[in-house]
Design a protein around this motif. Sequence first.
Motif, PDB file in Angstrom:
ATOM      1  N   SER A 213       0.828  -1.194  -0.036  1.00 53.95           N
ATOM      2  CA  SER A 213       0.082   0.105  -0.069  1.00 53.95           C
ATOM      3  C   SER A 213       0.773   1.167  -0.110  1.00 53.95           C
ATOM      4  O   SER A 213       0.593   2.029  -0.840  1.00 53.95           O
ATOM      5  N   VAL A 214       1.886   1.301   0.909  1.00 50.09           N
ATOM      6  CA  VAL A 214       2.722   2.596   0.872  1.00 50.09           C
ATOM      7  C   VAL A 214       3.720   2.684  -0.470  1.00 50.09           C
ATOM      8  O   VAL A 214       3.857   3.672  -0.903  1.00 50.09           O
ATOM      9  N   TYR A 215       4.044   1.293  -1.124  1.00 52.01           N
ATOM     10  CA  TYR A 215       4.760   1.345  -2.287  1.00 52.01           C
ATOM     11  C   TYR A 215       3.938   2.057  -3.150  1.00 52.01           C
ATOM     12  O   TYR A 215       4.231   2.908  -4.264  1.00 52.01           O
ATOM     13  N   PHE A 216       2.370   1.748  -3.318  1.00 51.21           N
ATOM     14  CA  PHE A 216       1.727   2.247  -4.465  1.00 51.21           C
ATOM     15  C   PHE A 216       1.601   3.646  -3.898  1.00 51.21           C
ATOM     16  O   PHE A 216       1.643   4.546  -5.125  1.00 51.21           O
ATOM     17  N   ALA A 217       1.439   4.245  -2.840  1.00 50.36           N
ATOM     18  CA  ALA A 217       1.170   5.654  -2.668  1.00 50.36           C
ATOM     19  C   ALA A 217       2.477   6.418  -3.009  1.00 50.36           C
ATOM     20  O   ALA A 217       2.551   7.630  -3.489  1.00 50.36           O
ATOM     21  N   GLU A 218       3.737   5.771  -2.714  1.00 47.39           N
ATOM     22  CA  GLU A 218       4.871   6.578  -3.116  1.00 47.39           C
ATOM     23  C   GLU A 218       4.980   6.687  -4.637  1.00 47.39           C
ATOM     24  O   GLU A 218       5.568   7.563  -5.336  1.00 47.39           O
ATOM     25  N   ASN A 219       4.498   5.749  -5.373  1.00 47.28           N
ATOM     26  CA  ASN A 219       4.659   5.793  -6.780  1.00 47.28           C
ATOM     27  C   ASN A 219       3.510   6.784  -7.305  1.00 47.28           C
ATOM     28  O   ASN A 219       3.838   7.513  -8.295  1.00 47.28           O
ATOM     29  N   ILE A 220       2.340   7.183  -6.785  1.00 46.95           N
ATOM     30  CA  ILE A 220       1.410   8.135  -6.964  1.00 46.95           C
ATOM     31  C   ILE A 220       2.229   9.595  -6.820  1.00 46.95           C
ATOM     32  O   ILE A 220       1.990  10.307  -7.635  1.00 46.95           O
ATOM     33  N   LEU A 221       2.839   9.713  -5.624  1.00 51.96           N
ATOM     34  CA  LEU A 221       3.429  10.855  -5.403  1.00 51.96           C
ATOM     35  C   LEU A 221       4.731  11.247  -6.323  1.00 51.96           C
ATOM     36  O   LEU A 221       5.090  12.290  -6.681  1.00 51.96           O
ATOM     37  N   VAL A 346      -5.598  10.008  -0.752  1.00 55.48           N
ATOM     38  CA  VAL A 346      -6.399   8.678   0.243  1.00 55.48           C
ATOM     39  C   VAL A 346      -5.786   7.509  -0.638  1.00 55.48           C
ATOM     40  O   VAL A 346      -5.947   7.402  -1.962  1.00 55.48           O
ATOM     41  N   ASN A 347      -5.240   6.753   0.090  1.00 53.73           N
ATOM     42  CA  ASN A 347      -4.789   5.379  -0.531  1.00 53.73           C
ATOM     43  C   ASN A 347      -5.455   4.183   0.391  1.00 53.73           C
ATOM     44  O   ASN A 347      -4.894   4.004   1.526  1.00 53.73           O
ATOM     45  N   GLU A 348      -6.223   3.329  -0.402  1.00 53.78           N
ATOM     46  CA  GLU A 348      -6.920   2.224   0.265  1.00 53.78           C
ATOM     47  C   GLU A 348      -6.154   0.889   0.402  1.00 53.78           C
ATOM     48  O   GLU A 348      -5.811   0.476  -0.511  1.00 53.78           O
ATOM     49  N   GLY A 349      -5.871   0.821   1.685  1.00 56.80           N
ATOM     50  CA  GLY A 349      -5.207  -0.279   2.095  1.00 56.80           C
ATOM     51  C   GLY A 349      -6.048  -1.377   2.423  1.00 56.80           C
ATOM     52  O   GLY A 349      -6.073  -2.584   2.390  1.00 56.80           O
ATOM     53  N   ALA A 350      -7.528  -1.019   2.712  1.00 58.01           N
ATOM     54  CA  ALA A 350      -8.501  -2.164   3.188  1.00 58.01           C
ATOM     55  C   ALA A 350      -9.145  -2.498   1.663  1.00 58.01           C
ATOM     56  O   ALA A 350      -8.951  -1.682   0.715  1.00 58.01           O
ATOM     57  N   ASN A 351     -10.465  -3.376   1.556  1.00 62.42           N
ATOM     58  CA  ASN A 351     -11.013  -3.588   0.413  1.00 62.42           C
ATOM     59  C   ASN A 351     -12.422  -2.503   0.508  1.00 62.42           C
ATOM     60  O   ASN A 351     -13.200  -2.734   1.506  1.00 62.42           O
ATOM     61  N   MET A 352     -12.410  -1.759  -0.565  1.00 59.23           N
ATOM     62  CA  MET A 352     -13.583  -0.906  -0.666  1.00 59.23           C
ATOM     63  C   MET A 352     -14.015   0.036   0.609  1.00 59.23           C
ATOM     64  O   MET A 352     -14.991  -0.067   1.124  1.00 59.23           O
ATOM     65  N   PRO A 353     -12.849   0.457   1.146  1.00 55.56           N
ATOM     66  CA  PRO A 353     -13.178   1.385   2.465  1.00 55.56           C
ATOM     67  C   PRO A 353     -13.987   2.530   1.932  1.00 55.56           C
ATOM     68  O   PRO A 353     -14.357   3.383   2.918  1.00 55.56           O
ATOM     69  N   SER A 354     -13.985   3.139   0.934  1.00 60.71           N
ATOM     70  CA  SER A 354     -14.421   4.601   0.604  1.00 60.71           C
ATOM     71  C   SER A 354     -15.809   4.059  -0.055  1.00 60.71           C
ATOM     72  O   SER A 354     -16.041   3.316  -0.912  1.00 60.71           O
ATOM     73  N   THR A 355     -16.930   5.062   0.493  1.00 59.42           N
ATOM     74  CA  THR A 355     -18.226   4.995  -0.125  1.00 59.42           C
ATOM     75  C   THR A 355     -18.096   5.640  -1.588  1.00 59.42           C
ATOM     76  O   THR A 355     -17.217   6.300  -1.948  1.00 59.42           O
ATOM     77  N   LEU A 356     -19.144   5.250  -2.506  1.00 61.31           N
ATOM     78  CA  LEU A 356     -19.052   5.839  -3.964  1.00 61.31           C
ATOM     79  C   LEU A 356     -19.098   7.397  -3.839  1.00 61.31           C
ATOM     80  O   LEU A 356     -18.523   8.114  -4.606  1.00 61.31           O
ATOM     81  N   ASP A 357     -19.817   7.851  -3.099  1.00 63.12           N
ATOM     82  CA  ASP A 357     -20.025   9.357  -2.990  1.00 63.12           C
ATOM     83  C   ASP A 357     -18.658   9.980  -2.352  1.00 63.12           C
ATOM     84  O   ASP A 357     -18.407  11.005  -2.938  1.00 63.12           O
ATOM     85  N   ALA A 358     -18.105   9.110  -1.667  1.00 59.51           N
ATOM     86  CA  ALA A 358     -16.782   9.936  -1.113  1.00 59.51           C
ATOM     87  C   ALA A 358     -15.637   9.643  -2.469  1.00 59.51           C
ATOM     88  O   ALA A 358     -14.900  10.667  -2.647  1.00 59.51           O
ATOM     89  N   ILE A 359     -15.721   8.767  -3.073  1.00 58.24           N
ATOM     90  CA  ILE A 359     -14.901   8.662  -4.193  1.00 58.24           C
ATOM     91  C   ILE A 359     -15.115   9.579  -5.324  1.00 58.24           C
ATOM     92  O   ILE A 359     -14.309  10.356  -5.680  1.00 58.24           O
ATOM     93  N   ALA A 360     -16.457   9.978  -5.472  1.00 59.36           N
ATOM     94  CA  ALA A 360     -17.009  10.920  -6.486  1.00 59.36           C
ATOM     95  C   ALA A 360     -16.546  12.284  -5.914  1.00 59.36           C
ATOM     96  O   ALA A 360     -16.140  12.999  -6.687  1.00 59.36           O
ATOM     97  N   TYR A 361     -16.369  12.494  -4.612  1.00 58.15           N
ATOM     98  CA  TYR A 361     -15.971  13.626  -4.146  1.00 58.15           C
ATOM     99  C   TYR A 361     -14.515  13.922  -4.339  1.00 58.15           C
ATOM    100  O   TYR A 361     -13.821  15.195  -4.930  1.00 58.15           O
ATOM    101  N   MET A 362     -13.727  12.854  -4.342  1.00 55.90           N
ATOM    102  CA  MET A 362     -12.146  13.068  -4.319  1.00 55.90           C
ATOM    103  C   MET A 362     -12.108  13.298  -5.803  1.00 55.90           C
ATOM    104  O   MET A 362     -11.250  14.306  -6.154  1.00 55.90           O
ATOM    105  N   GLN A 363     -12.553  12.802  -6.762  1.00 49.74           N
ATOM    106  CA  GLN A 363     -12.326  12.757  -8.154  1.00 49.74           C
ATOM    107  C   GLN A 363     -12.739  14.384  -8.639  1.00 49.74           C
ATOM    108  O   GLN A 363     -12.071  14.987  -9.442  1.00 49.74           O
ATOM    109  N   GLU A 364     -13.745  14.904  -8.041  1.00 51.43           N
ATOM    110  CA  GLU A 364     -14.243  16.357  -8.452  1.00 51.43           C
ATOM    111  C   GLU A 364     -13.225  17.293  -7.686  1.00 51.43           C
ATOM    112  O   GLU A 364     -13.235  18.296  -8.309  1.00 51.43           O
ATOM    113  N   ASN A 365     -12.780  16.889  -6.601  1.00 46.66           N
ATOM    114  CA  ASN A 365     -11.956  17.960  -6.235  1.00 46.66           C
ATOM    115  C   ASN A 365     -10.305  17.687  -6.255  1.00 46.66           C
ATOM    116  O   ASN A 365      -9.565  18.148  -5.568  1.00 46.66           O
ATOM    117  N   LYS A 366      -9.985  16.829  -7.129  1.00 47.64           N
ATOM    118  CA  LYS A 366      -8.580  16.584  -7.390  1.00 47.64           C
ATOM    119  C   LYS A 366      -7.729  16.052  -6.371  1.00 47.64           C
ATOM    120  O   LYS A 366      -6.872  16.407  -6.164  1.00 47.64           O
TER     121      LYS A 366
END
Length: 451
Positions: A213-221, A346-366
């Motif tokens: 999970s941390v390796y993936f986050a580091e790749n994003i950054l 936001v980097n998801e370590g669990a399975n589907m930890p974010s609700t759909l509306d939370a994901i939509a908010y992240m995408q809208e707000n970059k």
Amino acid sequence: MENYVENALKATIHSTPGQTEFYQAVKEVLTSLKPLLDADPKYAHYNIVERILIPDRQIIFRVPWIDDAGKIRSNIGYRVQFSNAIGPYKGGLRFHPSVNLSIIKFLGFEQIFKNSLTGLAIGGGKGGSDFDPKGKSEGEIMRFCQSFMIELSKYIGETIDVPAGDIGVGGREIGFMYGTYKRLTNRYEGILTGKGLNWGGSLARTEATGFGSVYFAENILNNIGDSIKGKTCTISGSGNVAIYTIQKLYELEAKPVTCSDSHGMIYDKNGIDLTLLKTIKEVHRQSLSEYAKAKPDAQYIPIEAYPKGMNAVWSIPCFAAFPSATQNELNLEDIKTLHKNGCRLVNEGANMPSTLDAIAYMQENKILFGPAKAANAGGVATSQLEMSQNASMQKWHFAKVDTKLRDIMKHIFDLSYATSQEFNDEGNLLLGANIAGFRKVADSMIDQGVV
């Protein structure tokens, strides 16, 4: 393809009533697939979406066991074998009172695409039981695991279905089940991953999901010219994923300041004491309230004090949030609070930890977003590496496994990012991961005919 996707979702809801978690997982994937389905009509022609929404088989069974008082108890066992288009079914076993068919199906459905993204030859499945190991004696847990495996053993095998651990299923439970399988079949084979190091387990498997999970986050950054170094991070959970996320964050010189369990959360502004956390959770299996007793400067917030409908972990200011506990733990109000307090990733370590509306908010707000099927694939990837070691009768050094894990997580990021570019939505890793994972499985299904 709008109607095609909507009709597939409606048909799924009609044929599988009451499976809300499964619907959520399906909707997230199908929404992302629209650009691919518009671009290539062959997937509709071969009816791939409708086919992939139906598991190959769903196995539900009774698990009778005897408690320490001599009373016969019963629980429900599940194994959903979703897709073996690219390899044997692979996915964990979860023992938790919340487990039902909907949860197992959402996890198994996600597992198809997560496993596809790794580039390894593993299909998707999931299983478990509504049995709760908490509060049970070791003898009770052993007797339950033995009964569970007596039934499960009929459906698994090293080239058929290779389960692993998940919530409530660690090395102890894997050991009890493996011993039972061996006794039933007289075969010593790699039919479970997460085994003990003395009898076929892989180094780095315990750490893999958190490290990955941390390796993936580091790749994003790294992709935007930044890094996790020096950043304040909030983490939910206190199981393997959370603990080893915290450990890897320290190794990369970040500052993790929270963790949580089913009773409450810890905020330690000086940084989580990893040694103390491991002692409480891995050695004594105690509540996090013990952390605050040992470190009076840390703040413990019991779950009953959480604001209604919110998770107190996400009220702490941070640069990056790592939801690493369970599904739907980060909702719309949580992400608004995180955003207001300066969270950029936001980097998801669990399975589907974010609700759909939370994901939509992240995408809208970059807000940078590492979706679960990509960001938490390190665990299953290392499980496949354990399978490889078992098949070759070898044992690799920790550094070799960790290097392979780091390379796999970079491959997943690169593939997801490149796919987002291909469909003119650069940086949308949710879309990229869903399309890349789906396309490999779908093409394999087409190659194999009507199966």
